[in-house]
Design a protein around this motif. Sequence first.
Motif, PDB file in Angstrom:
ATOM      1  N   LEU A   1     -31.296   0.574  58.138  1.00 33.74           N
ATOM      2  CA  LEU A   1     -29.898   0.610  58.564  1.00 33.74           C
ATOM      3  C   LEU A   1     -29.126   1.578  57.698  1.00 33.74           C
ATOM      4  CD1 LEU A   1     -30.840  -2.608  59.027  1.00 33.74           C
ATOM      5  CD2 LEU A   1     -28.496  -2.745  59.798  1.00 33.74           C
ATOM      6  N   VAL A   2     -28.283   2.399  58.327  1.00 33.83           N
ATOM      7  CA  VAL A   2     -27.494   3.402  57.621  1.00 33.83           C
ATOM      8  C   VAL A   2     -26.022   3.042  57.767  1.00 33.83           C
ATOM      9  CG1 VAL A   2     -27.003   5.854  57.366  1.00 33.83           C
ATOM     10  CG2 VAL A   2     -29.260   5.110  58.159  1.00 33.83           C
ATOM     11  N   ASP A   3     -25.362   2.845  56.630  1.00 29.98           N
ATOM     12  CA  ASP A   3     -23.976   2.396  56.623  1.00 29.98           C
ATOM     13  C   ASP A   3     -23.009   3.444  57.161  1.00 29.98           C
ATOM     14  OD1 ASP A   3     -24.434  -0.121  55.715  1.00 29.98           O
ATOM     15  OD2 ASP A   3     -23.577   0.158  53.728  1.00 29.98           O
ATOM     16  N   ASP A   4     -21.784   2.986  57.379  1.00 33.01           N
ATOM     17  CA  ASP A   4     -20.685   3.841  57.791  1.00 33.01           C
ATOM     18  C   ASP A   4     -20.473   4.964  56.767  1.00 33.01           C
ATOM     19  OD1 ASP A   4     -18.226   4.722  59.001  1.00 33.01           O
ATOM     20  OD2 ASP A   4     -17.151   3.554  57.485  1.00 33.01           O
ATOM     21  N   SER A   5     -20.281   6.202  57.267  1.00 30.66           N
ATOM     22  CA  SER A   5     -19.994   7.373  56.430  1.00 30.66           C
ATOM     23  C   SER A   5     -21.103   7.674  55.429  1.00 30.66           C
ATOM     24  CB  SER A   5     -18.659   7.189  55.686  1.00 30.66           C
ATOM     25  OG  SER A   5     -17.596   7.041  56.599  1.00 30.66           O
TER      26      SER A   5
ATOM     27  N   VAL B   1     -10.152  -8.235  49.927  1.00 32.58           N
ATOM     28  CA  VAL B   1      -9.806  -6.883  49.477  1.00 32.58           C
ATOM     29  C   VAL B   1      -8.457  -6.427  49.998  1.00 32.58           C
ATOM     30  CG1 VAL B   1     -12.217  -6.197  49.204  1.00 32.58           C
ATOM     31  CG2 VAL B   1     -11.073  -5.785  51.387  1.00 32.58           C
ATOM     32  N   ALA B   2      -7.966  -7.038  51.086  1.00 31.88           N
ATOM     33  CA  ALA B   2      -6.669  -6.639  51.632  1.00 31.88           C
ATOM     34  C   ALA B   2      -6.198  -7.688  52.623  1.00 31.88           C
ATOM     35  CB  ALA B   2      -6.756  -5.277  52.324  1.00 31.88           C
ATOM     36  N   ASN B   3      -4.891  -7.865  52.710  1.00 35.79           N
ATOM     37  CA  ASN B   3      -4.317  -8.723  53.743  1.00 35.79           C
ATOM     38  C   ASN B   3      -2.912  -8.243  54.061  1.00 35.79           C
ATOM     39  OD1 ASN B   3      -4.044 -10.385  50.963  1.00 35.79           O
ATOM     40  ND2 ASN B   3      -2.228 -10.769  52.218  1.00 35.79           N
ATOM     41  N   MET B   4      -2.442  -8.606  55.250  1.00 40.23           N
ATOM     42  CA  MET B   4      -1.130  -8.159  55.703  1.00 40.23           C
ATOM     43  C   MET B   4      -0.552  -9.199  56.648  1.00 40.23           C
ATOM     44  SD  MET B   4      -0.130  -4.546  57.547  1.00 40.23           S
ATOM     45  CE  MET B   4      -0.476  -3.679  56.020  1.00 40.23           C
ATOM     46  N   SER B   5       0.668  -9.636  56.373  1.00 40.36           N
ATOM     47  CA  SER B   5       1.325 -10.604  57.237  1.00 40.36           C
ATOM     48  C   SER B   5       1.810  -9.935  58.509  1.00 40.36           C
ATOM     49  CB  SER B   5       2.497 -11.268  56.513  1.00 40.36           C
ATOM     50  OG  SER B   5       3.455 -10.291  56.151  1.00 40.36           O
ATOM     51  N   SER B   6       2.036 -10.747  59.541  1.00 34.33           N
ATOM     52  CA  SER B   6       2.454 -10.244  60.840  1.00 34.33           C
ATOM     53  C   SER B   6       3.526 -11.150  61.398  1.00 34.33           C
ATOM     54  CB  SER B   6       1.259 -10.195  61.791  1.00 34.33           C
ATOM     55  OG  SER B   6       1.677  -9.884  63.100  1.00 34.33           O
ATOM     56  N   SER B   7       4.354 -10.591  62.260  1.00 33.41           N
ATOM     57  CA  SER B   7       5.421 -11.385  62.876  1.00 33.41           C
ATOM     58  C   SER B   7       4.933 -12.145  64.093  1.00 33.41           C
ATOM     59  CB  SER B   7       6.586 -10.466  63.276  1.00 33.41           C
ATOM     60  OG  SER B   7       6.148  -9.481  64.200  1.00 33.41           O
ATOM     61  N   THR B   8       3.659 -11.938  64.478  1.00 37.89           N
ATOM     62  CA  THR B   8       3.118 -12.600  65.657  1.00 37.89           C
ATOM     63  C   THR B   8       1.885 -13.410  65.289  1.00 37.89           C
ATOM     64  OG1 THR B   8       1.671 -10.760  66.244  1.00 37.89           O
ATOM     65  CG2 THR B   8       3.912 -10.690  67.082  1.00 37.89           C
TER      66      THR B   8
ATOM     67  N   ARG C   1     -13.014   2.475  61.563  1.00 39.66           N
ATOM     68  CA  ARG C   1     -11.757   2.938  60.957  1.00 39.66           C
ATOM     69  C   ARG C   1     -10.579   2.045  61.336  1.00 39.66           C
ATOM     70  NH1 ARG C   1     -10.706   8.933  62.525  1.00 39.66           N
ATOM     71  NH2 ARG C   1      -8.910   8.546  61.180  1.00 39.66           N
ATOM     72  N   PHE C   2     -10.684   1.350  62.460  1.00 40.03           N
ATOM     73  CA  PHE C   2      -9.559   0.576  62.976  1.00 40.03           C
ATOM     74  C   PHE C   2     -10.050  -0.772  63.494  1.00 40.03           C
ATOM     75  CE2 PHE C   2      -8.814   5.097  63.782  1.00 40.03           C
ATOM     76  CZ  PHE C   2      -7.571   5.303  63.197  1.00 40.03           C
ATOM     77  N   PHE C   3      -9.136  -1.728  63.567  1.00 41.15           N
ATOM     78  CA  PHE C   3      -9.400  -2.907  64.379  1.00 41.15           C
ATOM     79  C   PHE C   3      -8.146  -3.268  65.169  1.00 41.15           C
ATOM     80  CE2 PHE C   3      -8.491  -4.643  60.086  1.00 41.15           C
ATOM     81  CZ  PHE C   3      -7.455  -5.536  60.341  1.00 41.15           C
ATOM     82  N   ALA C   4      -8.381  -3.768  66.377  1.00 44.98           N
ATOM     83  CA  ALA C   4      -7.302  -4.153  67.278  1.00 44.98           C
ATOM     84  C   ALA C   4      -7.153  -5.665  67.255  1.00 44.98           C
ATOM     85  CB  ALA C   4      -7.585  -3.667  68.695  1.00 44.98           C
ATOM     86  N   VAL C   5      -5.925  -6.126  67.356  1.00 44.16           N
ATOM     87  CA  VAL C   5      -5.623  -7.555  67.314  1.00 44.16           C
ATOM     88  C   VAL C   5      -4.703  -7.898  68.478  1.00 44.16           C
ATOM     89  CG1 VAL C   5      -4.563  -9.432  66.005  1.00 44.16           C
ATOM     90  CG2 VAL C   5      -5.873  -7.666  64.812  1.00 44.16           C
TER      91      VAL C   5
ATOM     92  N   THR D   1      -9.449   1.553  55.303  1.00 43.62           N
ATOM     93  CA  THR D   1     -10.248   2.513  54.548  1.00 43.62           C
ATOM     94  C   THR D   1     -10.830   1.801  53.344  1.00 43.62           C
ATOM     95  OG1 THR D   1      -8.787   4.327  55.220  1.00 43.62           O
ATOM     96  CG2 THR D   1     -10.261   4.718  53.346  1.00 43.62           C
ATOM     97  N   PRO D   2     -12.164   1.676  53.285  1.00 45.33           N
ATOM     98  CA  PRO D   2     -12.779   0.990  52.141  1.00 45.33           C
ATOM     99  C   PRO D   2     -12.414   1.687  50.828  1.00 45.33           C
ATOM    100  CG  PRO D   2     -14.366   1.268  53.927  1.00 45.33           C
ATOM    101  CD  PRO D   2     -13.154   2.086  54.277  1.00 45.33           C
ATOM    102  N   PRO D   3     -12.271   0.949  49.732  1.00 41.65           N
ATOM    103  CA  PRO D   3     -12.608  -0.478  49.686  1.00 41.65           C
ATOM    104  C   PRO D   3     -11.454  -1.427  49.986  1.00 41.65           C
ATOM    105  CG  PRO D   3     -12.215   0.352  47.485  1.00 41.65           C
ATOM    106  CD  PRO D   3     -12.086   1.531  48.394  1.00 41.65           C
ATOM    107  N   SER D   4     -10.188  -0.922  50.072  1.00 45.62           N
ATOM    108  CA  SER D   4      -9.121  -1.921  50.128  1.00 45.62           C
ATOM    109  C   SER D   4      -7.825  -1.461  50.794  1.00 45.62           C
ATOM    110  CB  SER D   4      -8.796  -2.396  48.699  1.00 45.62           C
ATOM    111  OG  SER D   4      -8.385  -1.311  47.884  1.00 45.62           O
ATOM    112  N   THR D   5      -7.825  -0.324  51.494  1.00 47.19           N
ATOM    113  CA  THR D   5      -6.575   0.179  52.058  1.00 47.19           C
ATOM    114  C   THR D   5      -6.412  -0.298  53.492  1.00 47.19           C
ATOM    115  OG1 THR D   5      -6.705   2.151  50.662  1.00 47.19           O
ATOM    116  CG2 THR D   5      -5.203   2.222  52.535  1.00 47.19           C
ATOM    117  N   LEU D   6      -5.429  -1.142  53.717  1.00 40.38           N
ATOM    118  CA  LEU D   6      -5.143  -1.715  55.036  1.00 40.38           C
ATOM    119  C   LEU D   6      -3.710  -1.382  55.415  1.00 40.38           C
ATOM    120  CD1 LEU D   6      -5.970  -3.660  57.401  1.00 40.38           C
ATOM    121  CD2 LEU D   6      -5.040  -5.521  56.000  1.00 40.38           C
ATOM    122  N   SER D   7      -3.510  -0.893  56.639  1.00 39.67           N
ATOM    123  CA  SER D   7      -2.159  -0.603  57.109  1.00 39.67           C
ATOM    124  C   SER D   7      -2.091  -0.788  58.613  1.00 39.67           C
ATOM    125  CB  SER D   7      -1.744   0.826  56.739  1.00 39.67           C
ATOM    126  OG  SER D   7      -2.618   1.774  57.328  1.00 39.67           O
TER     127      SER D   7
END
Length: 685
Positions: A153-157, A459-466, A478-482, A497-503
Amino acid sequence: MKIGQKKIALFFLTGLIFFTKNIFCTLSFSNKTAIINLQDSNSDFVIGPSSLNLDASFKNGFNIPAGQTIVLNTKVPVSGLLDLSGTLSLGSDIYLDTGLTYSGIGRIAGNGYALHLGGNLTIPNSNFFHIESDTIIEGHGNSINISDNAEILVDDSVTLTLRNIVVNNSKNGVGNPAIKLTSNRSKLALDNTVLNMANDFYIDRGQIFVHNDVSFSGTNAFVYQSPMPSFITSKSTLNFDTGTTFSIAPATFTDCPYTIFPTTTTNYFIKMADQTSDLYLNGCSLYTTLTGIRLTKGSLFFDNKVNINTKATNSVSSTPFTLVTSSATAGSNVCTAAWSPDGKYILAITYNSSKFQIFYFDGSNLIDKTGGGISVTGPVFGSWSSDGKYVTFGTTNGSNAQIYSVRNGVPTLVSSFTAAYAHPTSAKWLSDGKYIALACQSGTGVQVLSFNGVSVTSVANMSSSTNSYSLNWSPDGRFFAVGSSGGTTTLQVYSFTPPSTLSQVSSISLGSNVYSVQWSPDGRFIALTRLDTDNLIQIYSFKGRGAPLLVGSTSTGASSNPLGVSWTSDGRYLVVCCGAATNTLQMYSFTGNGNPTLVGQLSLAAGGIGLNVSQDGKYVCVGGVASANLYVYSINYINTTATQALSNSIVFGNSALGSNYDLNVRGLSGAQIEIDGLVNYDNVN
């Protein structure tokens, strides 16, 4: 302690230097990582604690337990048993001796260095080489033998380079090919390599780079499904030997990266660098789908009898499904029904009974491997890791989520952890298995955690209004949809973006609850189902920035409650299951633009909720809403009757770009070429 004692025990070490006989060894041991620099050896030492042992002479190999790492820098050949559950990180080129025996499912971080084979290397049944940073495997003319259901198995990037080597496999399926690129950013560089495959070899993501002479041999197909283009470099040849098939069946409508805007439709899926790049077809077959392929710049050689089929694709019958088998589950509301990557097992989570099960599918029957289910309070949406060795799921029990290892279908608890927000209803693995994303409903937020085989770390979390509800990663990671439900209903896209950048990239408001959200195999589209009064299946395009744009929307029927949606692996069809009044399983076609079109449907007793199409596109598993059943349906394919455009056939050259894009097409003496479909000669000269 006497040097002549031969054994030196080291416990809780950091930054120590040892000289013993003609050993030179520096060692640091901190935070479960040992760094070893060894130039020569005729004595032994042991690194403590006892769970991490290393024989400095490497005659007996070594063991790296899960969750631990050895950074190795040595010129001493490694022999004996390499038992790898943790991570082997290379600090220099490492030499594997003739007598090496490998066992494990751990990770190899090459850090740009090479593993040199001193003899043939066997990866045993169901074991793995998991490549987590750029690695070269230098074969020196030896072979890697990949046993039944084993994988590299070959990881991302990450780029894996196989050089001067023969790769043999014995038994692999569509979802677990002998070499698996886990992301569209994963790369496989082949340099003087022979791929001798005993099964069809599928590349559904990532890119391949051909250097020097590369051959595909055996009696099976090389099936190229990736939406990314691959390359035959300068002075290099890709050979297909007698009895093989080169099948170009990309899961996309264009080879233009989805982040490019405006998107252009081309079919340069195999690119030749210049006139010294060759594709050599010797007594084999070349198949393409209606997407076709355009070859330019280099040379195409035909030798012996070659069969060409330019429309090797199927459509789905108006009676799209046939029931294969069903099995009673531990309870109703089977909210998750998910195939393992190899198509052998199905994860079934029954919310109402607070249990999960793993069923083995033998092609005709479902066999419960958990003896009636494993109790977990409030389990909801779960997923498999890309290697099929783990499952994870969230719960509505406070903030709890869990990970289980799975061996031969039998699960064992690895980690039970607490999410940053309440009710993590959806837990999904990133394609390389290193990260898990959670969508938390009552806590209204999202979270990303890393996994090392033993435990998770936030490694990262973000609150949401929904109320974040359903979640799905993009194929390139690179992305996830919710999708959200209750309160303000939205479709949200996050970047990671690994290891911890979430936006958060975007959030668009919708008029009804989003129950299921799924990214298309080529990463260009997001499909979702909307409940309440809308009862819609909708498809949004995404360009890698900004808000997704609606490209198609269709009603699934009045009061139908579409609860689940899943793409087929070629990106041409979507399967939708409905509950409530209609109780149907539906199949839709999608051409890349406009509304999805209903192909056909069948009645589904008591409705469906959990839904997944197998990686090979042959089966659909569906979990019941009111019924306590798990169903497996086969998808009914028929020969396509679609008209193929000349530009989407096999095209030689591109006159619009000038003579530099001519393809040199040569039939060697005695060559016989049989063509079924369209071939377009578009050279200037």
